[in-house]
Design an enzyme around this catalytic site. Structure first.
Site, PDB file in Angstrom:
ATOM      1  N   ASP A 174     -54.847 -10.990  37.732  1.00 13.33           N
ATOM      2  CA  ASP A 174     -54.642 -10.720  39.164  1.00 13.33           C
ATOM      3  C   ASP A 174     -53.330 -11.280  39.701  1.00 13.33           C
ATOM      4  OD1 ASP A 174     -57.307  -9.770  38.981  1.00 13.33           O
ATOM      5  OD2 ASP A 174     -58.090 -11.753  39.471  1.00 13.33           O
ATOM      6  N   GLU A 199     -60.096  -2.500  45.784  1.00  7.26           N
ATOM      7  CA  GLU A 199     -59.976  -3.952  45.933  1.00  7.26           C
ATOM      8  C   GLU A 199     -58.513  -4.341  45.713  1.00  7.26           C
ATOM      9  OE1 GLU A 199     -62.197  -5.854  42.778  1.00  7.26           O
ATOM     10  OE2 GLU A 199     -61.550  -4.365  41.325  1.00  7.26           O
TER      11      GLU A 199
END
Length: 540
Positions: free
Chosen positions: A15, A188
């Site tokens: 991420d 997301e």
């Protein structure tokens, strides 16, 4: 020509949030239940990266005791504005079931190395929150929105909420959903940018597995549901490029070089297959976890960003023309003599910081106080580092004098509380002090040697333990003199220490394999172990 070789941050570095401040690039990565929280790296060429001290190094900033595995820090967002770094981070307290109880926090620092300010609690609307600094001075929290209701999809679009810098609080009355995602679902990981009069929203979809992708949408305003999706293929995905060395790309952030070139940093995984498996189904296993890759971006005639070389990306990518060569270690090999009172930045503990309750370091030794088992989420004496290569040796010298079988100390390869293995010194009724190997697989415990555990001679003070990781499998060895090693019976499957394996029986696991030292005394007598001279040597 200088080239980026992907992944640029090998091993569990998921991420990525990438920014540039002047001529230096910074990346922040998720750390989940591992402490300290939020891993930081810096570079001036996008090729060579150096590890910085983690941002969340105190329990004031991060308290994860009792957090579930793969809870904790999800998708931090790093930004720079008003002369300081801003870090938004999420602490997820519930991972299984209909709820994702979480708290989003904000901390700031004038120097990337800290100190970081005491955290401000922002909200709990959804994870993967990021902070957008608009060119009119206003700031907005951009986040995935969670919906627990069983008759709705759990991923309820991307929400924007204005942040008041005078009160340092959100204005909840301004919240609106600006993007619902596409039919792929699971939208997301949002990051928002303003470029050439458009707001560009980068968001992940499809789940962080083989179907993962990144989409881009844009709008002239931040009004509700005003964003249109980039036409054609997704911005990046490897769903239809199974032959590529890197997979799972998506969930990342955009950065512009001083010279006006554009790059995109995203997570990725490098799968391998067992010899009897298809390379397509299953696509493979990634014990190194989700890593960070960087791709070059160009803008098409309609003003949409595209990945150079196609939406699958490339392993070798041209570095920026204005890159400043950065010195960095050739690989991630590591040797630690434990000669300082502070742990090396590569070391991690689970959920809580390393304190005297867990042990001490310095004067050539790491002392660990025996606590709970390797399945314990509250009290555990474990110090470990990431697997960052497919092939490596790791060894350590340990002194331990157990007096019951509930006391164990040694070398572990660890994924989470239900998936790990352990080569350790312990005690049994037959031979007293012995060496055993055990594995925990999907929560089931198995001893390898049982009544044939290896006796440790009475005159042996230290035992050397070594693990040999060879991509698809790994094993353990022992020595009584540090020179002559004997293989311990039993070869272990490295796939067991991967997200892909764990996801077959549990939902939502996102980390990677670690190797390190642990001391267990669940009998409660705090028996201590002394570790010396840890060595991790990459062979790739």
């Amino acid at each position: 020509m200088l080239q980026i070789k992907n992944p640029v941050l090998p091993g569990f570095n998921a991420d990525p949030s990438i920014i540039r401040v002047d001529d230096t690039y910074y990346i922040a990565n998720s750390t989940f239940e591992w402490f300290p929280g939020v891993r930081l790296h810096e570079s001036k060429d996008l090729v060579h990266w150096n590890l910085l001290p983690s941002a969340l190094s105190t329990t004031t900033l991060l308290d994860m005791k009792g957090n579930p595995s793969s809870g904790g820090i999800w998708a931090p967002d790093l930004s720079y504005a008003d002369g300081k770094f801003w870090l938004i981070y999420t602490d997820v307290k519930v991972t299984e079931g209909p709820f994702k109880d979480m708290i989003n926090y904000l901390t700031t620092a004038e120097d990337i190395r800290g100190p970081w300010s005491d955290p401000i609690r922002v909200n709990g609307v959804g994870f993967d929150a990021s902070l957008f600094h608009d060119d009119d001075g206003r700031k907005y929290l951009v986040q995935q929105t969670w919906d627990h209701r069983e008759y709705h999809h759990a991923f309820d679009g991307i929400t924007v909420t204005e942040f008041d810098t005078d009160t340092m609080k959100l204005k909840p009355e301004t919240a609106r959903t600006i993007y619902a995602g596409t039919d792929v679902k699971l939208v997301e990981g949002p990051h928002l940018y303003k470029i050439n009069g458009y707001y560009y929203l980068f968001a992940a979809q499809g789940g962080t597995v083989w179907t993962h992708q990144e989409v881009v949408a844009r709008s002239k305003t931040l009004d509700a549901l005003s964003f249109e999706t980039e036409p054609g293929d997704p911005f990046i995905t490897n769903f239809d490029t199974p032959e590529l060395e890197i997979q799972k790309q998506g969930h990342g952030a955009l950065v512009e070089t001083p010279g006006g070139e554009w790059y995109y940093a995203s997570l990725c995984g490098r799968p391998w297959n067992h010899e009897n498996e298809s390379s397509i189904d299953p696509r493979g296993w990634c014990p190194l976890g989700r890593e960070t890759a960087i791709q070059k971006v160009y803008w098409d005639e309609e003003g949409w960003p595209r990945i150079e070389g196609g939406h699958g990306g490339k392993v070798l990518v041209d570095a920026p023309k204005d890159a400043i060569l950065t010195e960095a270690p050739a690989d991630h090999s590591m040797h630690d003599e434990f000669d300082t009172p502070k742990l090396h930045d590569e070391w991690n503990t689970l959920r809580v910081p390393f304190t005297e309750e867990m042990g001490t370091t310095g004067d050539g030794r790491l002392t660990l106080v025996g606590k709970g088992s390797l399945s314990n989420k509250h009290e555990l004496s474990l110090v470990a580092k990431r697997w960052q290569a497919f092939n490596f040796d790791a060894e350590v010298k340990v002194k331990f004098d157990p007096f019951n079988y509930q006391q164990m100390a040694g070398l572990t390869n660890f994924y989470n509380d239900k998936h790990w293995s352990f080569a350790f010194v312990t005690w049994n009724e037959k031979n007293g002090r012995v060496i055993e190997v055990a594995e925990c697989n999907r929560g089931g415990y198995r001893s390898f040697l049982r009544d044939d555990a290896i006796p440790v001679p009475d005159d042996v003070e230290f035992v050397w333990l070594r693990t040999k990781v060879r991509k698809q499998s790994y094993s353990y060895e022992y020595s009584f003199d540090g020179k002559n090693y004997t293989e311990i019976p039993g070869t272990l499957d490295a796939a067991v220490l991967s997200d892909d394996y764990v996801l077959q029986s549990y939902g939502g696991f996102f980390t990677g394999a670690f190797v390190g030292m642990a001391c267990v005394d669940y009998s409660g007598y705090d028996q201590t172990a002394e570790f010396r001279s840890f060595d991790y040597k990459e062979l790739d």
